[in-house]
Design a protein around this motif. Structure first.
Motif, PDB file in Angstrom:
ATOM      1  N   HIS A  92       0.829  -1.216   0.000  1.00  0.00           N
ATOM      2  CA  HIS A  92       0.000   0.000   0.000  1.00  0.00           C
ATOM      3  C   HIS A  92       0.868   1.274   0.000  1.00  0.00           C
ATOM      4  CE1 HIS A  92      -3.566   2.402   1.048  1.00  0.00           C
ATOM      5  NE2 HIS A  92      -2.782   3.028   1.893  1.00  0.00           N
TER       6      HIS A  92
ATOM      7  N   HIS B 211       1.158   4.642  -2.524  1.00  0.00           N
ATOM      8  CA  HIS B 211       1.175   6.096  -2.260  1.00  0.00           C
ATOM      9  C   HIS B 211       2.327   6.777  -3.012  1.00  0.00           C
ATOM     10  CE1 HIS B 211      -2.161   6.846   0.416  1.00  0.00           C
ATOM     11  NE2 HIS B 211      -1.804   5.887   1.250  1.00  0.00           N
TER      12      HIS B 211
ATOM     13  N   SER C  47      -0.273   9.913   6.433  1.00  0.00           N
ATOM     14  CA  SER C  47      -1.704   9.594   6.343  1.00  0.00           C
ATOM     15  C   SER C  47      -2.254   9.345   7.737  1.00  0.00           C
ATOM     16  CB  SER C  47      -1.879   8.361   5.461  1.00  0.00           C
ATOM     17  OG  SER C  47      -1.398   7.227   6.146  1.00  0.00           O
TER      18      SER C  47
ATOM     19  N   ASP D 170      -6.628   7.335  -0.012  1.00  0.00           N
ATOM     20  CA  ASP D 170      -6.558   5.966  -0.543  1.00  0.00           C
ATOM     21  C   ASP D 170      -7.378   5.796  -1.823  1.00  0.00           C
ATOM     22  OD1 ASP D 170      -4.866   5.335   1.452  1.00  0.00           O
ATOM     23  OD2 ASP D 170      -6.305   4.198   2.649  1.00  0.00           O
TER      24      ASP D 170
HETATM   25 ZN    ZN Z   1      -3.129   5.043   2.647  1.00  0.00          ZN
END
Ligand code: ZN
Ligand code: KG4
Length: 410
Positions: free
Chosen positions: A148, A152, A177, A378
């Motif tokens: 993940h 980003h 985040s 996201d």
């Molecule tokens: Zn995230």
């Protein structure tokens, strides 16, 4: 060498590892080469957004669909893991269908499927992974596991490509985040490709020792009766706080050991103590909580219920967060003498953070790259883009792929 497959009179060479299909039309020695873009379906379900997107060649976003669960988690003031998994289960099929349809494609047209493996909530991750595996099997397509956080990083490259800009590597990247605040050095590996489609290498330079910056925003908003998530509303309140006197000042956080580490829980506690010690905040907090209970959570509805003192407090809190994020990131960039800084994650949507980075980087001759606001939070376009470079590097998953809630980049 790739393998040739006969298909409707076309010879398709596949598996050449370049992520490019080369079609050779041929009889009588007449060959025409044509590059066909490689379309990756990205699936993201690590936290409270169910998202799917189709991205061509790791650069062109053909579609990006995000189903947010904010309304479900709001009344708890944060993400409830069990509810998140259940909602992902409800959303995953329609969200993927919508992404494929918006790209003007059928599922069978997808060339590869990229899915978030971690970090994140285990139950939430498993929904995306299980669906990704099933699709890959049923369609006979490759499955690419994606971190993940690397997603980003790729959100920044997607945006740079849209704007016709190119982030020079090596770079320093700040991912900031609700779950992460971490600084990396980002390099392309030595394959000679020096752009976003290269295999990227990461070195962690610093990270938060306690709360993430977005978490601090969310906790401060909660204690001030400003709802969830906290970032967007605190951002807007700080922007209208001009002239409001500062009821308190927060000093820079000094870190023992690694000077590039972050800490935000002390700042959140300082806000809490300041509010407790100043009884005059209590009444307006109660009135905002009552407004939230009536469903009045918009900035326009809550702003009139905020005194100048509250706006001043929010501005001072944001000044402290932004100063820490910008100063440590720029220090890292100057230490490494890099020319680019990449900033990504939900808090990268913050207007003061963006403005301060721009201001601070110009005299240092460093270029700062942000994703658009939609790509900061996201989404699955960033997962599809990250999957593309991994696919090119031959990184594939099989049916044993499992969720890794604490997967790291470096
Ligand atoms: Zn995230
Ligand atoms: O990247 P993201 O969508 O999800 C995580 O991976 O955490 O980030 C969500 C976080 C939340 O904490 C939210 O309050 C924060 O990003 N956020 C902001 C802004 N917009 C979202 N923080 C500060 N300013 C904003 N404008």
């Amino acid at each position: 060498m790739g393998r040739f497959v006969q298909k409707n009179g076309l010879h398709e060479r596949s598996g050449n590892g370049s992520g490019e299909r080369v079609l050779a039309y041929g009889r009588r020695g007449m060959f025409r080469k044509q590059s066909v873009s490689l379309r990756v379906l990205g699936i993201e379900s690590s936290c409270d957004e169910t998202a799917a997107a189709v991205v061509a060649d790791g650069r062109e976003i053909l579609s990006s669909v995000v189903a947010s669960q904010i309304d479900i988690h709001r009344k708890y003031g944060g993400v409830v893991p069990e509810l998140a998994s259940r909602e992902h289960l409800r959303q995953i099929v329609p969200v993927v269908r919508e992404a494929v349809a918006q790209a003007g494609m059928q599922l069978a047209d997808v060339d590869a499927i990229g899915v978030t493996q971690g970090p994140g909530l285990v139950g939430a991750l498993l929904v995306g992974i299980t669906y990704g595996k099933t699709l890959a099997q049923a369609l006979g397509k490759p499955l690419v596991p994606v971190n993940h956080l690397e997603g980003h990083v790729h959100a920044v490259f997607l945006e740079a490509h849209k704007a016709g800009r190119r982030a020079k590597l090596p770079a320093v990247c700040l991912i900031v985040s609700g779950g992460h605040t971490v600084l990396y050095e980002v390099k392309a590996d030595d394959s000679g490709v020096q752009d976003a489609s290269a295999r990227l290498r990461y070195r962690k330079m610093g990270q938060t020792r306690d709360d993430a910056a977005g978490e601090a925003y969310d906790k401060v908003a909660k204690l001030l009766g400003l709802g969830y998530p906290g970032g967007p509303i605190l951002d807007r309140l700080a922007a209208v706080s001009n002239g409001a006197p500062a009821p308190v000042k927060f000093g820079a956080t000094k870190m023992k050991g690694n000077a590039l580490d972050f800490s935000f829980s002390g700042l959140k506690t300082a806000v809490l103590y300041h509010v407790r010690e100043n009884g005059d905040y209590a009444e307006e907090i109660r009135s905002r909580e009552a407004a939230l209970a009536r469903g009045e959570r918009k900035f326009e509805q809550l702003m009139p219920l905020c005194s100048a003192k509250t706006r001043g407090l929010v501005r001072e809190f944001q000044n402290a967060v932004v100063r820490d994020l910008v100063e440590r990131t720029m220090k890292a960039a100057e230490e490494l003498s890099v020319e680019s800084v990449l900033v990504s994650g939900g808090v990268a949507a913050n207007s003061q953070l963006r403005a301060t980075f721009e201001e601070r980087s110009k005299p240092a001759d460093i270029e700062v790259f942000f994703p658009s606001r939609a790509l900061s939070t996201d989404n699955a376009a960033m997962i599809a883009a990250a999957a593309y470079s991994r696919f090119r590097a031959g990184i594939l998953a099989d049916t044993s792929l499992n969720a890794d809630p604490s997967l790291t980049l470096a």
